[in-house]
Design a protein around this motif. Structure first.
Motif, mmCIF file in Angstrom:
data_model
loop_
_atom_site.group_PDB
_atom_site.id
_atom_site.type_symbol
_atom_site.label_atom_id
_atom_site.label_comp_id
_atom_site.label_asym_id
_atom_site.label_seq_id
_atom_site.Cartn_x
_atom_site.Cartn_y
_atom_site.Cartn_z
ATOM 1 N N ASN A 28 0.813 -1.217 0.000
ATOM 2 C CA ASN A 28 0.000 0.000 0.000
ATOM 3 C C ASN A 28 0.847 1.267 0.000
ATOM 4 N N GLU A 29 1.991 1.234 0.703
ATOM 5 C CA GLU A 29 2.815 2.448 0.777
ATOM 6 C C GLU A 29 3.467 2.808 -0.560
ATOM 7 N N LEU A 30 3.415 1.909 -1.533
ATOM 8 C CA LEU A 30 3.984 2.204 -2.852
ATOM 9 C C LEU A 30 2.952 2.825 -3.804
ATOM 10 N N LEU A 31 1.693 2.869 -3.411
ATOM 11 C CA LEU A 31 0.654 3.401 -4.298
ATOM 12 C C LEU A 31 0.891 4.844 -4.715
ATOM 13 N N ASP A 32 1.422 5.665 -3.834
ATOM 14 C CA ASP A 32 1.650 7.077 -4.149
ATOM 15 C C ASP A 32 3.055 7.343 -4.676
ATOM 16 N N TRP A 33 3.895 6.303 -4.740
ATOM 17 C CA TRP A 33 5.277 6.482 -5.193
ATOM 18 C C TRP A 33 5.319 6.709 -6.697
ATOM 19 N N LYS A 39 5.456 12.236 -13.279
ATOM 20 C CA LYS A 39 5.088 10.885 -13.728
ATOM 21 C C LYS A 39 3.892 10.359 -12.938
ATOM 22 N N PHE A 40 3.249 9.337 -13.490
ATOM 23 C CA PHE A 40 2.165 8.656 -12.787
ATOM 24 C C PHE A 40 2.729 7.943 -11.560
ATOM 25 N N SER A 41 1.940 7.878 -10.497
ATOM 26 C CA SER A 41 2.294 7.044 -9.353
ATOM 27 C C SER A 41 1.909 5.594 -9.682
ATOM 28 N N THR A 42 2.312 4.686 -8.825
ATOM 29 C CA THR A 42 1.940 3.280 -9.010
ATOM 30 C C THR A 42 0.416 3.138 -9.028
ATOM 31 N N GLY A 43 -0.259 3.778 -8.085
ATOM 32 C CA GLY A 43 -1.721 3.741 -8.050
ATOM 33 C C GLY A 43 -2.340 4.372 -9.291
ATOM 34 N N TYR A 67 -12.064 9.684 -21.631
ATOM 35 C CA TYR A 67 -11.236 9.152 -20.554
ATOM 36 C C TYR A 67 -11.721 9.755 -19.240
ATOM 37 N N THR A 68 -12.113 8.900 -18.310
ATOM 38 C CA THR A 68 -12.690 9.371 -17.052
ATOM 39 C C THR A 68 -11.645 9.667 -15.975
ATOM 40 N N GLY A 69 -10.390 9.494 -16.286
ATOM 41 C CA GLY A 69 -9.330 9.840 -15.350
ATOM 42 C C GLY A 69 -8.864 8.689 -14.483
ATOM 43 N N HIS A 70 -7.874 8.996 -13.672
ATOM 44 C CA HIS A 70 -7.246 7.972 -12.826
ATOM 45 C C HIS A 70 -7.043 8.495 -11.402
ATOM 46 N N ASP A 71 -7.945 9.363 -10.965
ATOM 47 C CA ASP A 71 -7.845 9.959 -9.634
ATOM 48 C C ASP A 71 -8.144 8.927 -8.545
ATOM 49 N N THR A 72 -7.819 9.281 -7.318
ATOM 50 C CA THR A 72 -7.979 8.341 -6.203
ATOM 51 C C THR A 72 -9.440 8.044 -5.877
ATOM 52 N N GLY A 73 -10.367 8.794 -6.435
ATOM 53 C CA GLY A 73 -11.781 8.470 -6.269
ATOM 54 C C GLY A 73 -12.137 7.131 -6.894
ATOM 55 N N LYS A 74 -11.290 6.647 -7.776
ATOM 56 C CA LYS A 74 -11.498 5.345 -8.419
ATOM 57 C C LYS A 74 -10.826 4.230 -7.630
ATOM 58 N N GLY A 75 -10.225 4.592 -6.508
ATOM 59 C CA GLY A 75 -9.574 3.619 -5.643
ATOM 60 C C GLY A 75 -8.377 4.233 -4.965
ATOM 61 N N ALA A 76 -8.419 4.286 -3.656
ATOM 62 C CA ALA A 76 -7.309 4.846 -2.888
ATOM 63 C C ALA A 76 -6.443 3.746 -2.283
ATOM 64 N N SER A 77 -7.024 2.582 -2.055
ATOM 65 C CA SER A 77 -6.275 1.449 -1.483
ATOM 66 C C SER A 77 -6.137 0.366 -2.548
ATOM 67 N N LEU A 78 -5.277 -0.588 -2.283
ATOM 68 C CA LEU A 78 -5.114 -1.695 -3.234
ATOM 69 C C LEU A 78 -6.412 -2.476 -3.423
ATOM 70 N N ILE A 136 5.081 -0.622 -14.077
ATOM 71 C CA ILE A 136 4.890 -1.063 -12.692
ATOM 72 C C ILE A 136 6.023 -1.995 -12.272
ATOM 73 N N SER A 137 6.450 -2.865 -13.174
ATOM 74 C CA SER A 137 7.577 -3.750 -12.888
ATOM 75 C C SER A 137 8.821 -2.938 -12.550
ATOM 76 N N THR A 138 9.074 -1.899 -13.320
ATOM 77 C CA THR A 138 10.219 -1.033 -13.060
ATOM 78 C C THR A 138 10.075 -0.323 -11.723
ATOM 79 N N TYR A 139 8.883 0.193 -11.434
ATOM 80 C CA TYR A 139 8.639 0.860 -10.153
ATOM 81 C C TYR A 139 8.930 -0.092 -8.988
ATOM 82 N N LEU A 140 8.464 -1.333 -9.118
ATOM 83 C CA LEU A 140 8.707 -2.319 -8.062
ATOM 84 C C LEU A 140 10.202 -2.536 -7.870
#
Length: 161
Positions: A28-33, A39-43, A67-78, A136-140
């Protein structure tokens, strides 16, 4: 060329399952990284994959790119993001099965206004998802987390001649 929408939907399901393997290893702590501020965060990447599924579906159902976006309203947690990914896949595959094979050769406009066949847009869906899964693989890896092996083995484990 894609000839059978049902077979294509099965293929998309496999792409989705491999993406979900990545979701399982993201803390979960990587979602905002993100690697840098612009750049886009992992989330963001995960929500973008999901929202893009709906964007692609809109082309086939309404002939428009929205495109409806990718904001945290579409999911804040994993868990929330996982649910959003699942829900968007269901909407996409249900919609594709509804439009059927006869739509595959229908012409639609690209984002740049060029006319192409629906089957070509369908080819972009897994390519788009795979591209972002690679990010995402690179971010990990940048965060010292081993990404899943999508086919079960590392290349070093494959027998050499």
């Amino acid at each position: 060329m894609i000839h059978d929408i049902k077979e294509y939907v099965k293929y998309l399901d496999g792409i989705h399952k491999r993406t979900m393997q990545y979701v399982k290893v993201i803390p979960n702590e990587l979602l905002d990284w993100k690697p840098s501020e612009d750049k886009f965060s992992t989330g963001d990447l995960l929500r973008h994959i999901a929202s893009s599924r709906l964007m692609f579906l809109g082309i086939f159902e309404h002939g428009s790119w929205i495109y409806t976006g990718h904001d945290t309203g579409k999911g804040a947690s994993l868990d929330e993001i996982s649910n959003y990914l699942e829900a968007c896949l269901i909407k996409l595959t249900t919609g594709l099965l509804r439009i059927g094979n006869e739509t595959l050769t229908k012409k639609v406009l690209t984002l740049h206004g060029h006319e192409i066949s629906v089957w070509r847009i369908l080819m972009a869906i897994p390519e788009h998802e795979t591209h972002h899964r690679g990010q995402i693989s690179t971010y990990l890896q940048l965060n010292k987390i081993e990404p899943p092996q999508i086919f079960g083995l590392k290349i070093e484990q494959v027998k050499r001649l």
